[in-house]
Design a protein around this motif. Structure first.
Motif, PDB file in Angstrom:
ATOM      1  N   TYR A 146       9.154  55.700  48.586  1.00 48.25           N
ATOM      2  CA  TYR A 146      10.600  55.458  48.462  1.00 48.25           C
ATOM      3  C   TYR A 146      10.904  53.995  48.109  1.00 48.25           C
ATOM      4  O   TYR A 146      11.654  53.715  47.183  1.00 48.25           O
ATOM      5  N   TYR A 147      10.294  53.074  48.823  1.00 51.34           N
ATOM      6  CA  TYR A 147      10.530  51.658  48.548  1.00 51.34           C
ATOM      7  C   TYR A 147       9.728  51.231  47.320  1.00 51.34           C
ATOM      8  O   TYR A 147       8.573  51.623  47.161  1.00 51.34           O
ATOM      9  N   GLU A 148      10.337  50.409  46.486  1.00 46.89           N
ATOM     10  CA  GLU A 148       9.695  49.958  45.250  1.00 46.89           C
ATOM     11  C   GLU A 148       9.361  48.473  45.354  1.00 46.89           C
ATOM     12  O   GLU A 148      10.259  47.634  45.455  1.00 46.89           O
ATOM     13  N   THR A 149       8.063  48.172  45.325  1.00 47.17           N
ATOM     14  CA  THR A 149       7.599  46.793  45.471  1.00 47.17           C
ATOM     15  C   THR A 149       6.514  46.481  44.439  1.00 47.17           C
ATOM     16  O   THR A 149       5.368  46.176  44.789  1.00 47.17           O
ATOM     17  N   PRO A 150       6.833  46.539  43.150  1.00 49.64           N
ATOM     18  CA  PRO A 150       5.798  46.354  42.126  1.00 49.64           C
ATOM     19  C   PRO A 150       5.115  44.987  42.159  1.00 49.64           C
ATOM     20  O   PRO A 150       3.915  44.888  41.868  1.00 49.64           O
ATOM     21  N   ASN A 151       5.851  43.946  42.515  1.00 51.67           N
ATOM     22  CA  ASN A 151       5.249  42.612  42.544  1.00 51.67           C
ATOM     23  C   ASN A 151       4.259  42.479  43.696  1.00 51.67           C
ATOM     24  O   ASN A 151       3.171  41.914  43.533  1.00 51.67           O
ATOM     25  N   LEU A 152       4.632  43.008  44.852  1.00 52.49           N
ATOM     26  CA  LEU A 152       3.713  42.968  45.987  1.00 52.49           C
ATOM     27  C   LEU A 152       2.560  43.945  45.798  1.00 52.49           C
ATOM     28  O   LEU A 152       1.434  43.677  46.261  1.00 52.49           O
ATOM     29  N   ASP A 153       2.800  45.043  45.116  1.00 49.59           N
ATOM     30  CA  ASP A 153       1.709  45.968  44.805  1.00 49.59           C
ATOM     31  C   ASP A 153       0.660  45.262  43.938  1.00 49.59           C
ATOM     32  O   ASP A 153      -0.542  45.394  44.157  1.00 49.59           O
ATOM     33  N   LYS A 154       1.140  44.504  42.959  1.00 51.23           N
ATOM     34  CA  LYS A 154       0.230  43.734  42.104  1.00 51.23           C
ATOM     35  C   LYS A 154      -0.504  42.672  42.923  1.00 51.23           C
ATOM     36  O   LYS A 154      -1.722  42.494  42.781  1.00 51.23           O
ATOM     37  N   LEU A 155       0.237  41.970  43.786  1.00 47.78           N
ATOM     38  CA  LEU A 155      -0.382  40.959  44.629  1.00 47.78           C
ATOM     39  C   LEU A 155      -1.459  41.576  45.517  1.00 47.78           C
ATOM     40  O   LEU A 155      -2.512  40.979  45.750  1.00 47.78           O
TER      41      LEU A 155
END
Length: 481
Positions: free
Chosen positions: A56-65
């Motif tokens: 549900y939550y979208e965190t593409p930058n932290l996913d990349k990190l």
């Protein structure tokens, strides 16, 4: 050629340090004195990120990190709510040293339902404590904090050159995420969003100090209440399919804004060619509020000493030095300080309660140790039907906790209650084994009592004359019905 020689020498020194060989001071080489960025999100739950499994939550930058970092799956805050967690992280000490056991007052909840008087609680850390900020200053770093400080009135006293938005205040207040702000911060643009503004200030700090070592502490006020997100993002999540327990569009909007700003800061580090010489730590100060977002399979949330209240997300990145991957060894945020000391000034000899996790960062083993929490205080319930606590009136009552390997023991002082869980088999802490595994319970209780004795942990024993068992019984029945 000189740069290449220093680069190779840095690895030789690091290798010798990790294997217990010659101890050379990292401070002697500029290339071994990395910038440090510590991002501490407020009330962000362990499961509230894409890389932690949320759909549900979208965190593409932290996913990349996360793909570039060491990801700690068993990372813990030093306490289950804001002030004591931050105090322990910044000082590297248990609450018995700094005196902050909870966000004041320590006797929350109806007095007729508390059997004991809570132990004394400090509102702020002492000026005399040698904080992480003071340590960095003494090592020649420029220091800045941007956001929620919450453990004294003025971060400058604790070693910070720059303070934007930090005071003893614990949240931004009613409607406080959009300017005009309730915290001491004048808006640059009318209606600006606080998370954006704090990040912009942090970026300015980085640009101004790119030629010298810096310590950037970015303790966002978000995602602490009052929940308030950008309208367009709130609408986006209102129209997105949610899952059980993760379905609050305002909270989701706040998480996305935080993620966007983390990405913006990391992009600036890249653009200034600082990434290779910057250690980045990302975490949260405690578990999320269960009534806002479930942390399944972990039980409960903020204010509880079940896993959902103290286990937190944690990433550590140092590009081209720390190998990315999953790390399952239990660690605590009190380990940040000794880890940084071991990296930057290994001979400083500062007394700390955490342990350096440099070996884990460089794929070495860390000696097994036990983790402890002590909370001689009361925290009232948020939502009795959602909290997942031991009883519906409190998120926690006075007690202590030990984690030893896969085992975890809770001890409560009011009634002598004991709860034993095997976290490997039962991360939800649903099956209390205290009665069926007497030997393990006895062993962990002995360790817990020894630790309390060695550290001078106060145990509340004075009975509260206002306690009313009939009223408590009625309150419990009302809360669950």
């Amino acid at each position: 050629m000189l740069f290449k020689f220093q680069y190779v020498k840095k690895y030789i020194v690091l290798f010798l340090l990790l294997v217990g060989g010659v101890k050379d001071s990292f401070a002697q080489l500029k290339s071994t004195k990395p910038n440090v960025v510590l991002i501490n999100v407020d009330d962000l739950g362990w499961a509230d990120l894409g890389f932690m499994g949320s759909d549900y939550y979208e965190t593409p930058n932290l996913d990349k990190l996360s793909r570039e970092s060491k990801v700690f799956m068993n990372a813990y805050a030093g306490a289950s709510n804001c002030a004591p967690s931050r105090a322990s992280m910044i000082t590297g000490r248990y609450p018995m040293t700094h005196g902050v056991y909870t966000v004041d007052p320590a006797d929350r909840g109806d007095k007729r339902t508390r059997k004991l008087f809570a132990s004394p609680n400090s509102k702020v850390i002492q000026d005399s404590l040698y904080t992480l900020g003071k340590f960095f200053k003494d090592q020649g770093y420029t220091t800045g904090t941007f956001g929620k400080w919450h453990i004294s009135d003025d971060p400058a006293i604790h070693g910070f050159d720059v303070n934007i938005g930090g005071s003893h205040r614990g949240h931004p207040g009613k409607d406080g995420y959009f300017s005009p702000y309730n915290i001491k911060l004048e808006p640059v643009v009318e209606g600006e969003y606080l998370t954006d503004r704090l990040t912009n200030e942090a970026i300015t700090f980085v640009k101004n100090n790119q030629e010298r070592p810096f310590f950037l502490y970015l303790p966002f006020y978000t995602v602490h209440s009052p929940l308030q997100g950008k309208p367009d993002l709130v609408e986006k999540y209102q129209n997105k399919k949610s899952s059980k327990g993760q379905n609050n569009p305002v909270y989701a909007a706040m998480i996305q804004s935080m993620d966007e700003n983390v990405g913006k800061l990391l992009s600036v580090l890249d653009g200034l060619n600082l990434t290779d010489n910057t250690l980045v730590i990302f975490t949260s100060d405690n578990g999320g509020i269960r009534a806002t977002s479930y942390q399944d399979p972990l039980r409960a949330g903020k204010g509880s000493y079940y896993e959902g209240g103290i286990r937190v997300p944690m990433l550590v990145k140092w590009q081209n030095q720390i190998k990315a991957g999953i790390e399952n060894t239990p660690v605590t945020q009190m380990d940040f300080y000794p880890t940084i000391q071991a990296l930057i000034a290994p001979d400083a000899g500062i007394k700390l309660d955490g342990q350096s996790i440099l070996p884990l960062l460089f794929d070495q083993e860390l000696d097994e140790r036990d983790l402890f929490w002590h909370f001689p205080i009361y925290l009232e319930a948020y939502d009795p039907k959602e909290d997942g606590s031991r009883d519906p009136l409190f998120r926690t009552r006075p007690g202590s906790v030990i984690r030893s390997g896969d085992w975890k023991l809770h001890q409560y002082f009011e009634d002598g209650g004991l709860e034993l869980y095997n976290l490997k088999d039962d991360p939800s802490e649903a099956n209390n084994l205290a009665s069926s595994n007497h030997e393990k319970t006895k062993d962990l209780l002995k360790k817990l009592e020894k630790w309390r004795s060695e550290n001078g942990a106060p145990i509340p024993t004075t009975k509260n004359p206002d306690y009313d068992p009939a009223f408590e019984k009625s309150a419990v029945e009302k809360a669950v019905n």
